[in-house]
Design a protein around this motif. Sequence first.
Motif, PDB file in Angstrom:
ATOM      1  N   GLY A 198      28.980  64.177  16.635  1.00  0.00           N
ATOM      2  CA  GLY A 198      30.288  63.810  16.094  1.00  0.00           C
ATOM      3  C   GLY A 198      30.927  62.668  16.851  1.00  0.00           C
ATOM      4  N   GLY A 199      30.092  61.789  17.412  1.00  0.00           N
ATOM      5  CA  GLY A 199      30.570  60.640  18.174  1.00  0.00           C
ATOM      6  C   GLY A 199      29.931  60.580  19.541  1.00  0.00           C
ATOM      7  N   ILE A 200      30.286  59.551  20.301  1.00  0.00           N
ATOM      8  CA  ILE A 200      29.795  59.388  21.676  1.00  0.00           C
ATOM      9  C   ILE A 200      30.945  58.912  22.547  1.00  0.00           C
ATOM     10  CG2 ILE A 200      28.230  58.145  23.222  1.00  0.00           C
ATOM     11  CD1 ILE A 200      26.318  57.805  20.844  1.00  0.00           C
ATOM     12  N   ASP A 201      31.206  59.640  23.627  1.00  0.00           N
ATOM     13  CA  ASP A 201      32.217  59.252  24.606  1.00  0.00           C
ATOM     14  C   ASP A 201      31.600  58.744  25.898  1.00  0.00           C
ATOM     15  OD1 ASP A 201      34.700  60.343  23.174  1.00  0.00           O
ATOM     16  OD2 ASP A 201      33.450  62.145  23.326  1.00  0.00           O
ATOM     17  N   ILE A 202      30.439  59.276  26.242  1.00  0.00           N
ATOM     18  CA  ILE A 202      29.825  59.002  27.539  1.00  0.00           C
ATOM     19  C   ILE A 202      28.366  58.626  27.343  1.00  0.00           C
ATOM     20  CG2 ILE A 202      29.142  60.021  29.754  1.00  0.00           C
ATOM     21  CD1 ILE A 202      31.592  61.982  29.252  1.00  0.00           C
ATOM     22  N   VAL A 203      27.951  57.556  28.002  1.00  0.00           N
ATOM     23  CA  VAL A 203      26.545  57.153  28.029  1.00  0.00           C
ATOM     24  C   VAL A 203      26.073  57.171  29.475  1.00  0.00           C
ATOM     25  CG1 VAL A 203      24.894  55.292  27.607  1.00  0.00           C
ATOM     26  CG2 VAL A 203      26.739  55.714  25.967  1.00  0.00           C
ATOM     27  N   VAL A 204      25.044  57.935  29.743  1.00  0.00           N
ATOM     28  CA  VAL A 204      24.407  57.935  31.063  1.00  0.00           C
ATOM     29  C   VAL A 204      23.043  57.290  30.909  1.00  0.00           C
ATOM     30  CG1 VAL A 204      23.596  59.295  33.015  1.00  0.00           C
ATOM     31  CG2 VAL A 204      25.651  60.008  31.775  1.00  0.00           C
ATOM     32  N   ASN A 205      22.914  56.074  31.417  1.00  0.00           N
ATOM     33  CA  ASN A 205      21.650  55.332  31.356  1.00  0.00           C
ATOM     34  C   ASN A 205      20.809  55.687  32.568  1.00  0.00           C
ATOM     35  OD1 ASN A 205      21.846  53.588  28.948  1.00  0.00           O
ATOM     36  ND2 ASN A 205      23.618  52.711  30.002  1.00  0.00           N
ATOM     37  N   ASN A 206      19.995  56.715  32.406  1.00  0.00           N
ATOM     38  CA  ASN A 206      19.226  57.230  33.533  1.00  0.00           C
ATOM     39  C   ASN A 206      17.726  56.957  33.427  1.00  0.00           C
ATOM     40  OD1 ASN A 206      18.854  59.213  35.917  1.00  0.00           O
ATOM     41  ND2 ASN A 206      17.578  60.100  34.301  1.00  0.00           N
ATOM     42  N   ALA A 207      17.232  56.670  32.231  1.00  0.00           N
ATOM     43  CA  ALA A 207      15.794  56.456  32.059  1.00  0.00           C
ATOM     44  C   ALA A 207      15.319  55.288  32.908  1.00  0.00           C
ATOM     45  CB  ALA A 207      15.474  56.191  30.590  1.00  0.00           C
ATOM     46  N   GLY A 208      14.194  55.465  33.559  1.00  0.00           N
ATOM     47  CA  GLY A 208      13.664  54.392  34.386  1.00  0.00           C
ATOM     48  C   GLY A 208      12.248  54.694  34.830  1.00  0.00           C
ATOM     49  N   VAL A 209      11.584  53.664  35.326  1.00  0.00           N
ATOM     50  CA  VAL A 209      10.231  53.816  35.857  1.00  0.00           C
ATOM     51  C   VAL A 209      10.194  53.227  37.262  1.00  0.00           C
ATOM     52  CG1 VAL A 209       9.060  53.833  33.631  1.00  0.00           C
ATOM     53  CG2 VAL A 209       9.515  51.649  34.754  1.00  0.00           C
ATOM     54  N   GLY A 210       9.261  53.685  38.046  1.00  0.00           N
ATOM     55  CA  GLY A 210       9.121  53.207  39.415  1.00  0.00           C
ATOM     56  C   GLY A 210       8.022  52.178  39.547  1.00  0.00           C
ATOM     57  N   ALA A 211       7.939  51.574  40.722  1.00  0.00           N
ATOM     58  CA  ALA A 211       6.881  50.615  41.026  1.00  0.00           C
ATOM     59  C   ALA A 211       6.758  50.503  42.536  1.00  0.00           C
ATOM     60  CB  ALA A 211       7.187  49.247  40.418  1.00  0.00           C
ATOM     61  N   GLN A 212       5.548  50.292  43.001  1.00  0.00           N
ATOM     62  CA  GLN A 212       5.286  50.156  44.426  1.00  0.00           C
ATOM     63  C   GLN A 212       4.648  48.811  44.720  1.00  0.00           C
ATOM     64  OE1 GLN A 212       3.083  54.169  44.707  1.00  0.00           O
ATOM     65  NE2 GLN A 212       4.032  53.982  46.725  1.00  0.00           N
TER      66      GLN A 212
ATOM     67  N   ILE B  42      25.550  61.205  25.815  1.00  0.00           N
ATOM     68  CA  ILE B  42      24.111  61.023  25.671  1.00  0.00           C
ATOM     69  C   ILE B  42      23.554  60.653  27.042  1.00  0.00           C
ATOM     70  CG2 ILE B  42      24.239  60.382  23.239  1.00  0.00           C
ATOM     71  CD1 ILE B  42      23.781  57.463  24.060  1.00  0.00           C
ATOM     72  N   VAL B  43      22.384  61.201  27.361  1.00  0.00           N
ATOM     73  CA  VAL B  43      21.743  60.974  28.657  1.00  0.00           C
ATOM     74  C   VAL B  43      20.306  60.549  28.399  1.00  0.00           C
ATOM     75  CG1 VAL B  43      21.103  61.965  30.880  1.00  0.00           C
ATOM     76  CG2 VAL B  43      23.182  62.749  29.722  1.00  0.00           C
ATOM     77  N   THR B  44      19.956  59.325  28.779  1.00  0.00           N
ATOM     78  CA  THR B  44      18.565  58.902  28.626  1.00  0.00           C
ATOM     79  C   THR B  44      17.750  59.417  29.806  1.00  0.00           C
ATOM     80  OG1 THR B  44      18.831  56.784  29.790  1.00  0.00           O
ATOM     81  CG2 THR B  44      19.321  56.825  27.420  1.00  0.00           C
ATOM     82  N   GLY B  45      16.485  59.706  29.538  1.00  0.00           N
ATOM     83  CA  GLY B  45      15.654  60.291  30.589  1.00  0.00           C
ATOM     84  C   GLY B  45      16.202  61.620  31.049  1.00  0.00           C
ATOM     85  N   GLY B  46      16.801  62.370  30.116  1.00  0.00           N
ATOM     86  CA  GLY B  46      17.518  63.589  30.477  1.00  0.00           C
ATOM     87  C   GLY B  46      16.699  64.856  30.475  1.00  0.00           C
ATOM     88  N   ALA B  47      15.374  64.734  30.341  1.00  0.00           N
ATOM     89  CA  ALA B  47      14.545  65.929  30.251  1.00  0.00           C
ATOM     90  C   ALA B  47      13.932  66.349  31.584  1.00  0.00           C
ATOM     91  CB  ALA B  47      13.427  65.717  29.225  1.00  0.00           C
ATOM     92  N   SER B  48      14.116  65.533  32.634  1.00  0.00           N
ATOM     93  CA  SER B  48      13.534  65.902  33.930  1.00  0.00           C
ATOM     94  C   SER B  48      14.294  65.219  35.052  1.00  0.00           C
ATOM     95  CB  SER B  48      12.047  65.512  34.002  1.00  0.00           C
ATOM     96  OG  SER B  48      11.904  64.097  33.936  1.00  0.00           O
TER      97      SER B  48
END
Length: 267
Positions: A72-86, A10-16
Motif C-alpha cells: 500500500g505504498g513505500i515509506d522506507i527504502v533500505v538498500n542493503n543488497a551487495g557483493v564482496g570482492a578481495q 522495502i529491504v534489498t538483500g533482506g533474506a540473510s
Amino acid sequence: MLEFEGLKAIVTGGASGIGDAVVRRLLDLGAAVAVLDLQPEAAANSALGFRCDVSDDASVVRAVAEAAEALGGIDIVVNNAGVGAQGTIEANPDSEWHRVFDVNVIGIVRVTRAALPYLRTSNAAAVVNTCSIAATAGLPERALYSASKGAVLSLTLAMAADHMHDAIRVNCVNPGTADTPWVGRLLDSAPDPAAERRALNARQPHGRLVTAEEVAGAIAYLASPLSGSTTGTSVAVDGGMQGLRLRPREQAGTTQEPLVDASNRRN
C-alpha cells in the motif's frame, strides 16, 4: 504506538545476514516489510518476499511496483543488497569491477529511482544505504570493494542533497567487519580460519566482529520518523575502528589510560 506503526519498508538483500536482521528489527518496531532478494523464499515469516536482481533494471522496477502494491505504498527504502570482492587492483579483471559496481552502486540507483514516486507521497520518507568501513579506512586486499563503497558514501550525500526538497531523508551506515555469512565464507576459505578470525577481531578496537543486529539497530535509527532532522550523514558501527586510536595492550590487565592526565594540570 510502535515507532514504525503504519510505515511500509522495502529491504534489498533482506533474506540473510544484515538484511535479515534489518527486516526483523523493522517488523518488531511495527513496520510492514517487503524483502527484495534473489532468494525471497528465505525471508522472515512476517515479511513479504519478491524476487529482485538489483543488477537488472526490469527486475527492480517490477519488484518495487509489486511490493508497493502489496504494502500500500513505500515509506522506507533500505538498500542493503551487495557483493564482496578481495584483492589489490591487480586481482580482479575489468568484468569483475563492472559487476561489483553494478550491484553495490548502480543497484542503489535502480531501487531508489523506482521507489521515488512512492517516497514522494510519504510523510516519513527515508532511504538508508548500507555502506562500509571500507569507504573511510584503507583496508588491505579490498581495492575493488573499497572503491564501490566509497562511491556509495558519495552517492548517499548527493542523494540527500537532491531529495531534500522532496522531504526524503538519505543516510548510510558504515559497518566494520560484521559476522555475516559472507565473512564466514571468507574465513572458511582462509588457510587458518581461527587465526584469521582472531586477526579480524583484533582489528576492531572493541575486540570482536560487529553483529548484524547492531547494524540493524543503526539502520532502524536512521530510517525512523523520530530522526527527522538526520540526513546526509553516515553512522559508523565498527567498534571504534574508524575514529579511535588505542594504545596496544602489552600485557593482560595493563591499563590503556595515559600515565599523565594533561586535563588535570594547572597552568
